[in-house]
Scaffold this active site. Structure first.
Site, PDB file in Angstrom:
ATOM      1  CD  GLN A  75      -2.003  -8.832   4.433  1.00 26.73           C
ATOM      2  OE1 GLN A  75      -2.836  -7.934   4.563  1.00 26.73           O
ATOM      3  NE2 GLN A  75      -0.740  -8.577   4.102  1.00 26.73           N
ATOM      4  CG  LEU A 132      11.209  -1.967  10.103  1.00 25.88           C
ATOM      5  CD1 LEU A 132      12.079  -1.866   8.848  1.00 25.88           C
ATOM      6  CD2 LEU A 132      11.491  -0.789  11.033  1.00 25.88           C
ATOM      7  CG  HIS A 151       7.062  -2.010   2.196  1.00 25.75           C
ATOM      8  ND1 HIS A 151       6.893  -0.910   3.001  1.00 25.75           N
ATOM      9  CD2 HIS A 151       5.866  -2.644   2.174  1.00 25.75           C
ATOM     10  CE1 HIS A 151       5.644  -0.868   3.434  1.00 25.75           C
ATOM     11  NE2 HIS A 151       5.000  -1.908   2.970  1.00 25.75           N
ATOM     12  N   GLY A 173       4.861 -10.151   3.835  1.00 28.17           N
ATOM     13  CA  GLY A 173       5.610 -10.131   5.091  1.00 28.17           C
ATOM     14  C   GLY A 173       4.954 -10.974   6.172  1.00 28.17           C
ATOM     15  CG  HIS A 182       8.494   0.227   6.208  1.00 28.20           C
ATOM     16  ND1 HIS A 182       8.807  -1.124   6.175  1.00 28.20           N
ATOM     17  CD2 HIS A 182       7.166   0.287   6.474  1.00 28.20           C
ATOM     18  CE1 HIS A 182       7.731  -1.831   6.438  1.00 28.20           C
ATOM     19  NE2 HIS A 182       6.712  -1.004   6.613  1.00 28.20           N
ATOM     20  CB  SER A 207       3.138   2.170   6.567  1.00 27.10           C
ATOM     21  OG  SER A 207       3.762   1.377   5.584  1.00 27.10           O
ATOM     22  NE  ARG A 208      -2.863   1.455   9.973  1.00 27.98           N
ATOM     23  CZ  ARG A 208      -3.260   0.469   9.160  1.00 27.98           C
ATOM     24  NH1 ARG A 208      -2.615  -0.684   9.144  1.00 27.98           N
ATOM     25  NH2 ARG A 208      -4.305   0.629   8.372  1.00 27.98           N
ATOM     26  CG  MET A 259      -1.920  -1.185   1.153  1.00 28.01           C
ATOM     27  SD  MET A 259      -3.471  -0.892   1.999  1.00 28.01           S
ATOM     28  CE  MET A 259      -2.918  -0.570   3.655  1.00 28.01           C
ATOM     29  N   GLY A 260       2.152   1.104  -0.428  1.00 31.38           N
ATOM     30  CA  GLY A 260       3.060   2.245  -0.475  1.00 31.38           C
ATOM     31  C   GLY A 260       3.568   2.613   0.904  1.00 31.38           C
TER      32      GLY A 260
HETATM   33  O1  PAF Z   1      -0.106  -5.839   3.672  1.00 33.75           O
HETATM   34  C1  PAF Z   1      -0.492  -4.926   2.914  1.00 33.75           C
HETATM   35  O2  PAF Z   1       0.222  -3.933   2.678  1.00 33.75           O
HETATM   36  C2  PAF Z   1      -1.878  -4.997   2.293  1.00 33.75           C
HETATM   37  O3  PAF Z   1      -2.796  -5.610   3.150  1.00 33.75           O
HETATM   38  C3  PAF Z   1      -1.871  -5.689   0.915  1.00 33.75           C
HETATM   39  C4  PAF Z   1      -1.430  -7.136   1.005  1.00 33.75           C
HETATM   40  C5  PAF Z   1      -0.952  -4.933  -0.041  1.00 33.75           C
HETATM   41  C6  PAF Z   1      -3.295  -5.658   0.331  1.00 33.75           C
HETATM   42  O4  PAF Z   1      -3.764  -4.362   0.181  1.00 33.75           O
END
Ligand code: PAF
Length: 294
Positions: free
Chosen positions: A164, A195, A48, A158, A45, A197-198, A41-42
């Site tokens: 997830q 790490l 990623h 990750g 860091h 993004s939040r 989701m951009g």
């Molecule tokens: O983990 C994430 O950044 C998001 O949940 C993903 C897998 C890109 C789906 O939007």
């Protein structure tokens, strides 16, 4: 563009439509390349970038998607303030030698009239599924679409988002999606905080206290590895988080690693488990997890 994008320090090719993505992937394949896909989701860091390196270890070309997926945010959540840093993200991906970036608009991913959603019962239900009931349907839907759109050889997710990852493995198997799903270990800051993004939402003072989350999980892991009973060990972790100022704590759970079924509270571990936690610190929700083997 006549040549396929390549893994190098040249800027990645940025595509925004499914048609352009498929054309770019086809050019790579026609030149004998393979695709390692990292959906994001951009707000990229170092965690990623570790996923990008894992993709590059598995395929000749890394493809990264940047899409803040509205379907996985509830109306009261942080969709509007979620960091959007595409130019900086692309610069980091160029340095990392990423070949191709897919950054679709919301209307490309969810055109008017699109109503189909993907649900993954069972593994989606507990933990995040309990506290964010909309979340996994949104993730499963967008990841299914991304995997079909990209047609990659491998996709890397990750382990930081452990549940997830299990949901995505399940849907890829159930829907016969041929992309191989790989989990990459959680990247941590020097003090041990995973790490995310939040983490950018945390004040310096809250950031200093956030380390209590991985510390509580490490202490829980040590307890369980020494043969302690699950319930009292979890209670100690909850007390440690409360003492560090976390609240509310959504869960600290000891689960079977793949189904995420809760393991019995009144006994020590009988086999490998996953420790998962989600807790709020000064209005920011943090998650983390660790593996444990007694
Ligand atoms: O983990 C994430 O950044 C998001 O949940 C993903 C897998 C890109 C789906 O939007």
């Amino acid at each position: 563009m006549t040549q396929p994008p390549r893994s190098s320090s040249a800027p990645p090719l940025i595509v925004r439509s499914i048609a352009d993505l498929r054309a770019a992937v086809a050019r790579i394949r026609a030149a004998g390349g393979t695709i390692g896909f990292v959906p994001t989701m951009g707000a990229l860091h170092d965690g990623h970038l570790a996923l990008v390196r894992a993709a590059q270890a598995e395929a000749s070309h890394a493809l990264v998607s940047i899409f803040v997926n509205p379907a996985q945010f509830a109306p009261h959540e942080d969709l509007d303030r979620y960091p959007r840093t595409e130019a900086a993200d692309v610069a980091r991906l160029a340095e990392a030698g990423c070949a191709l970036v897919y950054a679709p608009a919301v209307a490309e991913m969810y055109p008017p009239g699109a109503v189909t959603r993907v649900r993954v019962p069972g593994v989606s239900a507990p933990l995040e599924g309990q506290f964010r009931p909309h979340f996994f349907e949104g993730v499963a839907t967008v990841v299914t679409k991304l995997l079909i759109q990209a047609g990659a050889d491998v996709a890397v997710f990750g382990e930081k988002d452990w549940q997830q990852l299990q949901v995505i493995r399940r849907l890829a198997a159930d829907l016969d999606i041929p992309t191989r799903i790989i989990g990459a270990p959680t990247e941590r800051d020097t003090d041990g905080l995973a790490l995310s993004s939040r983490n950018a939402y945390l004040s310096p003072e809250a950031r200093a206290r956030a380390v209590a989350l991985p510390q509580a999980l490490l202490a829980l892991k040590a307890d369980l590895e020494s043969g302690a009973v699950v319930g009292p060990s979890v209670a100690r972790a909850l007390a440690a988080l409360a003492a560090a100022g976390f609240g509310p704590v959504d869960y600290v759970a000891v689960c079977e690693p793949h189904t995420l079924e809760a393991l019995p509270d009144d006994a020590p571990l009988a086999g490998p488990a996953r420790l998962l936690a989600a807790a709020w610190l000064d209005g920011t929700r943090l998650i983390d997890n660790l593996g444990v083997a007694p």
